[in-house]
Every structure is written in structure tokens, then in C-alpha cells.
Design an enzyme around this catalytic site. Structure first.
Site, mmCIF file in Angstrom:
data_model
loop_
_atom_site.group_PDB
_atom_site.id
_atom_site.type_symbol
_atom_site.label_atom_id
_atom_site.label_comp_id
_atom_site.label_asym_id
_atom_site.label_seq_id
_atom_site.Cartn_x
_atom_site.Cartn_y
_atom_site.Cartn_z
ATOM 1 C CE LYS A 1 -6.119 -1.876 5.956
ATOM 2 N NZ LYS A 1 -5.732 -1.406 7.200
ATOM 3 C CB SER B 1 -4.438 2.127 6.058
ATOM 4 O OG SER B 1 -4.617 1.112 7.085
ATOM 5 C CB SER C 1 -5.363 1.706 10.017
ATOM 6 O OG SER C 1 -4.253 2.405 9.672
#
Lengths: 95, 494
Positions: B81, B156, B180
Site C-alpha cells: 500500500k 482505504s 481499511s
């Protein structure tokens, strides 16, 4: 109204955000609705409840004050938007 | 090679790499080819690092050739990420305010994966600064759900989840501040674990809400989840909030035996607003755990309804403080505007997206004079109550089981016009972060439209082992995790 346009302008200054007029107006409406929802918390009696800032019990962590990293001036300055030799270059701070 | 390795698990690939049936370079090449063929449609990656990836693959092959097979992650291609700092590889947190930023060091979780021999493929898309539940708040582009490209992957960590689901990596790292990791795992039909706060170092993770953020694995099965957690868990002197407690052997928890484990079902997590197919799939899943020998009991978390309000006050407050550092002085673009304050204000106004500004404004407001007690202090007290509720339930059972999300993946643009509605979709994941607990999401079915559903297991502090034990036993009894999306895309070479 939970938050006025004037308060939005004040908070934007505190947060160092240069918001356009239409952005201020949109945010005023959105924040008003969000803050109204937050009032839900007042339904809960929290008298005598300790506030929690950290979910796991931790204590201060101490360590010897020793230099462990090598100077990496270039690696750090390569991201600078403006530099002057080995220094960051910034707008005038003191008049 | 006879089969495309992109959908194999870490443990399957480890065997093939160890037996030299497949080289790490071939494997990395297959993944890069798959990314090239599919990512125009999905948009999971913000940056693909061919060069660093192939270098790491060559080093892995050298280690394998020398007989080094000690690390299960050796030669395994992973996605990271974009909130995780990667030495010399652009890290933007999906924000324009970090456009062009090249970190001078690796975050600890990234460093540990690299030391274990994992092969970094690239940086995955996310909601800007991890603020969002759909990856639509990215400052660069949106990511689409591999199961249906008209739907969001969640957020996210949406890029990481989509990449795992679409066979664009073998496993990925995400971060979870209010759901997330678990919510996108649920939306994309994969396994996602939010570890206990303090289990994994946050050093080199761009901070959003520091008392809630945690790094964790996103994988296609529970076995891989245990392997990835093993590699990243543990105390780190560079993060004083990482906790120095022993890291158990997580793979050892994968026995398939859950007899006598007590799981609590909170009735408030099955309240109105739950999509009927989600409720049905999760209740069927709970039935499977019972069949495997777990003891199911009804429990109550009566104040969960207040979690969203408490969370968004606390997270926004911490964010407004953490994001003060983006001022256009040391990194990121600077907007020229005369004096210093005007330069700060213009650089920040141009660099941050709408949701980030909204949360900075909200956080600044709730911390400002006159409102601190009414909002921030009140939310911190409610946090105490929510944590007590969770701990009280977990003192009577080994884990809590519930849906991960009230619905399956929503459509692109469906929620963007209504920030509060988007916040409310986090209702089933955020109490876990407020209480610092670990929680695992595993695939447990599909809705009528073919979109995945996730079942959430919540455990005691530092008891990830029990969650993995339950998740593994569930996975052994079902086949949801083995389903793959049929992408409307050209087939990749194998």
C-alpha cells in the site's frame, strides 16, 4: 446551525488551508451535518469516565541518546521543493 | 511452467520455488505480465517497480540456488500500500501533496518483508492518506473491484485488495485505521487481518490517526495470512508504541481444531440496515463454525451505535495534527504565494483533496478552544466505554463473530456525494480500532449480484492466533476463498 461560515473561515486559517469561497460554503454545510450527527454522543452519560487516548497500556519508552544513523544529506534534500547548497530554501520567516 | 502461478498461494509457491520447478525471476515476470495485462481495467497500482522487483527476484534465486529455503517468503511477489515508505520508490499516500516524494528509507514492515526475501511489485492505490472507504478519494485515479468493474474495491486499502483478488500479486500489505484492511478484503473476497494495536511497527507508515493505525496482511487464504503476519509482527525500537510481547508461531495455530472455542454473536451487529444476503451468509458461516465444534453464544455490544461518531472525532483530530507537517517546505510541491503563511496555506489547499480537507477542518474544529470538551474529550470518554464493552464480551468468549460490512461493494460514485453516509458504512469495523483489538475478515459467500461477502472475527489483544485458528477451520469447511473473479480481460501468458 452548528457551525457558521465565519467559523469555517477561522478554522481554515487555524488549519492553514486557503479555501475558495465555494469550498468554504460546501464545507460549512457538510461539517454542519456531520457535527449534528456527532451530538449523538451526548445521549451517553460519561460522568466520571476517564478519557482514553491509547488503546493498549503503554509507558514511556526510554533509550540512550546515541547517534545511530549516518548523515544522509543528499537522500533527504532530494525531496526538497527548493534548496540552496546543503540547506532547505524557504520564504522569509523574520521580517 | 504448466499453470499460471499468479493465483497460487505462498505455501504452494514456496514448494515449487524450493524444488526449483519455478524460479523467482519467472514468477516475478508472470506477475508483472499479469499487472500489465489487467491494470488498465482495475487500476490497483499507483507505481509498478519492475527494476527493484526483478533485482529482488534475482537475489531470491541466488539464495534458493545456495540451498537457502528457510524463509517461506523468499521469492514471493508482494504489493505494498502506498502509505508504506519504500526506499527509493515513489511514495505518495495517493496525495498530490507528496507528488514525486521518494523516501530515504524503508518502513519496518517493508524492511522485514524484504529481509525475508519477498519481491516488491509496486505501490497500490488507496484513499488519500487512508481517509475513505472506497479508494475513490485517491488523488490520482480510482480502483475498480475485480468482481465487477462498476463497483468499488472498498478502502482505504482498495488497491491492495483488488491486486490480491485479481492475481496481480500473491499477497499484499495494507493498513487499517477504521476498517481499511477488513472492509476492502470483504468487498474483494479475500482474507484481511488488522493486528492488535502495537503488534506491528508503524515506523515508516505515513501517519493518519496514530492511536488507531495498524499495518496488516491481505492474502488469498488464512495460511498465507499467518505467514505474512509472522514476518512483520514484533517489537521495533523505532516505534515506541509497538509492544514488546513474544510473537507466537502463527502457522502453529492452523490446526483445524476449534472444538470448545467460544464465539460470541453480537445482536447489534445484525441490526437494521444489513443487506439480507450478508446476514444470511454470515449466519450460515457461524453455523459452519458451530459444526466444526465451536460453541456459539449470543452477546451484546449495546453502545456500538456510538462508535462512528467517536471514531470520526478522534481520527479527524489526530489527522489534523499529523497532517500539519505537509507545508511545502521540506518535501512535496510548494505553491509560491508571497509570505510564509500564504505559502503554507496555498500549498496545502492545492495539495490536499476534498476528503482530507474535510477531516483536517473537522479535526481542527473539535480541538479548537471552546469545542475541545464537547467533542474531543467526550469522544475519548466514549472510547473508554466502547473498549470496556468489547473487553467485557471478550472476557466471556474467545472471539466475536459478525459481518465485516453491512453491505457488499457499492457502485462507483454511489456514495461520494454524501460523506456522512460513507462514514456510517464503517459501523461494524471501527470499534475494533478504538479498542485496539485484532480482527480478521474471511470470505463467506456472495450476494445475488456475485459480489463477495466477508465474515469478521474479533479477538482479544495479541490473540491473533485464535482468529487464524477459527478462520482456517472455517476455510477448510468451505470453498469461498478458492473462487476467483472472471475478469473480462485478455488472458495472460503462463
Amino acid at each position: 446551525m452548528k457551525i457558521t461560515s465565519e467559523e469555517v473561515r477561522h478554522v481554515a486559517t487555524l488549519a492553514r488551508l486557503d479555501l475558495a469561497q465555494d469550498e468554504q460554503e460546501r464545507l460549512a454545510g457538510e461539517l454542519d451535518r456531520i457535527l449534528e450527527y456527532m451530538d449523538k454522543l451526548n445521549e451517553l452519560d460519561t460522568d466520571g469516565v476517564e478519557p482514553l487516548s491509547h488503546a493498549v497500556d503503554v509507558v514511556n519508552v526510554l533509550r540512550p541518546d546515541r547517534v545511530v544513523n549516518q548523515p544522509r544529506t543528499e537522500d533527504l534534500l532530494r525531496n526538497a521543493p527548493a534548496r540552496d547548497d546543503d540547506f532547505l530554501s524557504v520564504p522569509k520567516i523574520i521580517e | 511452467m504448466t499453470t499460471n502461478p499468479c493465483f497460487l498461494s505462498i505455501h504452494e509457491l514456496h514448494d515449487r520455488l524450493r524444488r526449483r520447478e519455478l524460479s523467482a525471476v519467472e514468477l516475478a515476470g508472470a506477475l508483472f505480465a499479469r499487472i500489465d495485462a489487467t491494470d488498465d481495467a482495475i487500476g490497483a497500482y499507483l507505481a509498478v517497480c519492475h527494476e527493484q522487483g526483478m533485482d529482488a527476484a534475482r537475489r531470491a534465486d541466488a539464495r534458493l540456488a545456495a540451498g537457502d529455503v528457510s524463509s517461506k517468503l523468499l521469492g514471493i511477489p508482494v504489493a505494498l500500500k502506498d502509505v508504506l515508505l519504500t526506499d527509493g520508490v515513489a511514495t505518495t499516500c495517493a496525495s498530490k501533496i507528496l507528488d514525486g516524494f521518494s523516501p530515504p528509507y524503508d518502513g519496518t514492515a517493508v524492511r522485514r518483508l524484504k529481509d525475508a526475501g519477498a519481491v516488491p511489485l509496486g505501490k497500490t492505490n488507496m484513499d488519500e492518506f487512508a481517509m475513505g472507504s472506497s479508494t475513490e478519494n485517491s488523488g490520482y485515479s480510482i480502483t475498480r473491484n475485480p468482481w465487477n468493474l462498476d463497483h468499488v474495491p472498498g478502502g482505504s486499502s482498495g488497491g491492495s485488495a483488488a491486486a490480491v483478488a485479481a492475481g496481480q500479486c500473491i499477497a499484499a500489505l495494507g493498513t487499517d485505521t477504521g476498517g481499511s484492511i477488513r472492509q476492502p478484503a470483504s468487498f474483494c473476497g479475500i482474507v484481511g487481518l488488522k493486528p492488535t494495536y502495537g503488534r506491528v511497527s508503524r515506523y515508516g507508515v505515513v501517519a493518519y490517526a496514530s492511536s488507531l493505525d495498524q499495518v496488516g496482511p491481505m492474502t488469498r487464504d488464512v495460511t498465507d495470512c499467518a505467514l505474512l503476519l509472522q514476518a512483520i509482527a514484533g517489537h521495533d525500537p523505532a516505534d515506541s508504541t509497538s509492544v514488546d510481547v513474544p510473537v507466537p508461531d502463527y502457522s502453529g495455530a492452523l490446526t483445524g481444531d476449534v472444538k470448545g472455542l467460544k464465539v460470541g454473536v453480537p445482536k447489534e451487529y445484525f441490526a437494521a440496515g444489513l443487506q439480507p444476503e450478508v446476514e444470511q451468509a454470515v449466519r450460515t458461516g457461524i453455523g459452519e463454525l458451530e459444526k466444526a465444534g465451536a460453541v456459539v453464544t449470543d452477546v451484546s455490544l449495546p453502545r456500538n451505535d456510538y462508535a462512528v461518531a467517536a471514531y470520526y472525532i478522534i481520527a479527524a483530530a489526530e489527522a489534523s495534527s499529523n497532517l500539519a507537517r505537509y507545508d511545502g517546505m521540506r518535501y512535496g510541491p510548494r505553491a509560491e504565494a508571497g509570505d510564509l503563511t500564504a505559502t503554507y496555506m496555498k500549498s496545502r489547499a492545492q495539495g490536499f483533496g476534498q476528503e482530507v480537507k474535510r477531516r483536517i477542518m473537522l479535526g481542527t474544529y473539535v480541538l479548537s478552544a471552546g469545542y475541545y470538551d464537547a467533542y474531543y474529550l467526550k469522544a475519548q470518554k466514549v472510547r473508554t466505554l466502547l473498549k470496556q464493552d468489547m473487553e467485557s464480551v471478550l472476557s466471556g468468549c474467545d472471539a466475536i463473530v459478525a459481518p465485516t460490512c453491512p453491505t457488499t461493494a457499492f457502485r462507483v460514485d454511489e456514495m461520494t456525494h454524501d460523506p456522512l453516509q460513507m462514514y456510517l458504512s464503517d459501523i461494524l469495523t471501527i470499534s475494533v480500532n478504538l479498542a485496539g483489538l485484532p480482527a480478521l475478515s474471511v470470505p463467506c459467500g456472495f450476494d445475488d449480484a456475485g459480489l463477495p461477502i466477508g465474515m469478521q472475527l474479533i479477538g482479544k489483544h495479541f490473540d491473533e492466533g485464535t482468529l487464524l485458528r477459527l478462520g482456517f477451520a472455517y476455510e477448510q469447511a468451505t470453498e469461498w476463498h478458492a473462487r476467483k473473479p472472471a475478469l473480462p480481460l485478455p488472458a495472460t501468458s503462463s
